[in-house]
Design a protein around this motif. Structure first.
Motif, PDB file in Angstrom:
ATOM      1  N   TYR A 262      -0.957  -1.008   5.272  1.00 46.54           N
ATOM      2  CA  TYR A 262      -1.206  -2.427   5.007  1.00 46.54           C
ATOM      3  C   TYR A 262      -2.659  -2.670   4.635  1.00 46.54           C
ATOM      4  N   LYS A 263      -3.331  -1.628   4.146  1.00 44.76           N
ATOM      5  CA  LYS A 263      -4.714  -1.763   3.715  1.00 44.76           C
ATOM      6  C   LYS A 263      -4.774  -2.652   2.478  1.00 44.76           C
ATOM      7  N   GLY A 264      -5.596  -3.694   2.552  1.00 40.94           N
ATOM      8  CA  GLY A 264      -5.702  -4.642   1.445  1.00 40.94           C
ATOM      9  C   GLY A 264      -4.683  -5.757   1.492  1.00 40.94           C
ATOM     10  N   LEU A 265      -3.911  -5.855   2.600  1.00 37.15           N
ATOM     11  CA  LEU A 265      -2.886  -6.897   2.689  1.00 37.15           C
ATOM     12  C   LEU A 265      -3.501  -8.290   2.666  1.00 37.15           C
ATOM     13  N   GLY A 266      -4.652  -8.455   3.341  1.00 37.21           N
ATOM     14  CA  GLY A 266      -5.303  -9.765   3.360  1.00 37.21           C
ATOM     15  C   GLY A 266      -5.657 -10.240   1.959  1.00 37.21           C
ATOM     16  N   ALA A 267      -6.251  -9.341   1.167  1.00 31.27           N
ATOM     17  CA  ALA A 267      -6.603  -9.698  -0.210  1.00 31.27           C
ATOM     18  C   ALA A 267      -5.354  -9.965  -1.040  1.00 31.27           C
ATOM     19  N   THR A 268      -4.298  -9.218  -0.768  1.00 33.79           N
ATOM     20  CA  THR A 268      -3.043  -9.414  -1.503  1.00 33.79           C
ATOM     21  C   THR A 268      -2.454 -10.792  -1.225  1.00 33.79           C
ATOM     22  N   LEU A 269      -2.361 -11.147   0.055  1.00 31.56           N
ATOM     23  CA  LEU A 269      -1.798 -12.452   0.409  1.00 31.56           C
ATOM     24  C   LEU A 269      -2.676 -13.591  -0.103  1.00 31.56           C
ATOM     25  N   LEU A 270      -3.990 -13.368  -0.062  1.00 30.53           N
ATOM     26  CA  LEU A 270      -4.911 -14.388  -0.549  1.00 30.53           C
ATOM     27  C   LEU A 270      -4.766 -14.602  -2.045  1.00 30.53           C
ATOM     28  N   GLY A 271      -4.416 -13.536  -2.759  1.00 25.62           N
ATOM     29  CA  GLY A 271      -4.263 -13.648  -4.202  1.00 25.62           C
ATOM     30  C   GLY A 271      -2.865 -14.025  -4.645  1.00 25.62           C
ATOM     31  N   VAL A 272      -1.844 -13.460  -3.971  1.00 29.38           N
ATOM     32  CA  VAL A 272      -0.478 -13.662  -4.443  1.00 29.38           C
ATOM     33  C   VAL A 272       0.023 -15.070  -4.137  1.00 29.38           C
ATOM     34  N   GLY A 273      -0.466 -15.671  -3.060  1.00 33.13           N
ATOM     35  CA  GLY A 273      -0.056 -17.043  -2.742  1.00 33.13           C
ATOM     36  C   GLY A 273      -0.412 -18.014  -3.857  1.00 33.13           C
TER      37      GLY A 273
END
Length: 396
Positions: A262-273
């Protein structure tokens, strides 16, 4: 007197679903204030043409959703996403290649490259099929991601439309956009969180091919050092560290633990939302407006055009976050040393200070050339499959 009454009757009859309400109002107005009051009351209660079309579209969407069912709806979304990714796989690989360039020690040298030059080099070095290398894992991620994303969007939108405050303003354009934005954001976060390990595996396998490709570029004057690691000294690792989807999952788990998946999940959720929110809201707003103005145009072409514009809008806003996400995902790939050690904001700051604002948009050109057909094809395929499945269900 009769001619006026006839005119009132025409107004009432043209009101569609609101005819009975207008008729009662007109009758009350005739009794209390004459025929002119009846005509005014009828016109006041009869919905406008714009509102009638909006209501018809909403009813058709709800009918289509109930007709195709959950499984068919998930299938339509999944197939649309997989088909779109397959069509645009070459551009996706070029986008990742440009995004990871900033991880080299000599950014100035790498800035001389161009989209056409890199595409030509891939064809010469690896052949035309290399553009679809790793497409299987892309499809393995995109099928569930698109299925969940489209289905969750419809569910969230239906749920939000039942909220009392939004329910009272259903004909309000701003309330409509608000529902689409919130529904799209939640659907994107839901889909990304549920399928993130597959997204990480897809990025690692694609990056591994790129690192191997960059090793060949070393002999053409490119830097030898990538992410602080000597490419030549680690050539064997670069080529065969990950072997397939299951091996990559197990290797990441072994080398980096469960958190590594789950490395980079925070950036992913911040961008994909925001990305999905903007994409869905722009698409549906443009599509409904287009169909109101030009109802005879082909639905396939309308979906393709509106989807392409929505993709450009969402990518422009969220591209820097996507670039940071890619960089964070590639940390530790192949057992390499870490470059960014300060989280999401620290990585963002590191890229900005070392590469400038252009560094945050590195790869935006191939992203645009990818996203225009990609998002357009997704929405076009999704709408087409929904129509086909609805017709099939109606025949049964």
């Amino acid at each position: 007197m009769q001619s006026k009454a006839a005119r009132v009757g025409v107004v009432v009859e043209g009101g569609g679903g609101g005819g009975h309400v207008a008729l009662n109002a007109a009758h009350g107005a005739v009794v209390g204030g004459g025929v002119d009051g009846a005509a005014a009351a009828a016109r006041r209660y009869v919905p406008s043409h714009h509102q009638q079309i909006q209501q018809q579209q909403q009813q058709q969407q709800l009918h289509h959703h109930s007709q195709i069912g959950t499984v068919s709806h998930l299938l339509a979304g999944g197939v649309a996403g997989a088909f779109s990714k397959t069509c645009t796989a070459p551009l996706a690989r070029l986008t990742i290649l440009f995004q990871v360039k900033g991880m080299h020690s000599d950014v100035a040298t790498l800035s001389k490259t161009s989209l056409w030059r890199e595409a030509s080099r891939i064809v010469c070095e690896e052949g035309f099929r290399a553009f679809w290398k790793g497409n299987l894992v892309t499809i393995a991620h995109r099928l569930p991601y698109s299925s969940i994303s489209f289905y969750a969007y419809e569910r969230y939108k239906t749920l939000l439309q039942s909220v009392p405050l939004l329910d009272r303003h259903r004909d309000d354009v701003s309330a409509d956009v608000c529902v689409r934005l919130i529904g799209g954001g939640f659907s994107g976060i839901t889909a990304a969180a549920m399928t993130y390990p597959l997204d990480l595996v897809r990025t690692r396998l694609a990056a591994q091919a790129i690192f191997s490709f960059l090793l060949g570029l070393y002999h053409n004057g490119y830097p030898r050092c990538v992410m602080g690691v000597d490419l030549v000294a680690n050539s064997e690792t670069n080529e065969m560290y990950y072997r397939g989807i299951s091996h990559t999952l197990c290797t990441i788990w072994r080398d980096e633990g469960i958190r590594g998946l789950y490395k980079g999940l925070g950036a992913t959720l911040l961008g994909v939302g925001p990305s999905i929110a903007i994409s869905f809201s722009v698409y549906e707003t443009l599509r409904s407006h287009w169909q109101l103005q030009r109802p005879c145009d082909s639905p396939v072409l309308v979906s393709l055009a509106c989807g392409s514009v929505s993709g450009i809008a969402s990518s422009t806003v969220t591209f820097p976050i996507d670039l940071v996400r890619r960089r964070m995902q590639l940390e530790g790939v192949g057992g390499r040393a870490r470059v960014y050690n300060s989280g999401l904001l620290g990585t963002f700051r590191h890229i900005f200070w070392n590469e400038g604002i252009r560094g945050l948009y590195r790869g935006i050109l191939p992203e645009f050339t990818k996203v225009v057909p990609s998002v357009g094809i997704v929405f076009m395929t999704y709408e087409t499959l929904k129509t086909l499945l609805t017709d099939a269900a109606a025949d049964d």
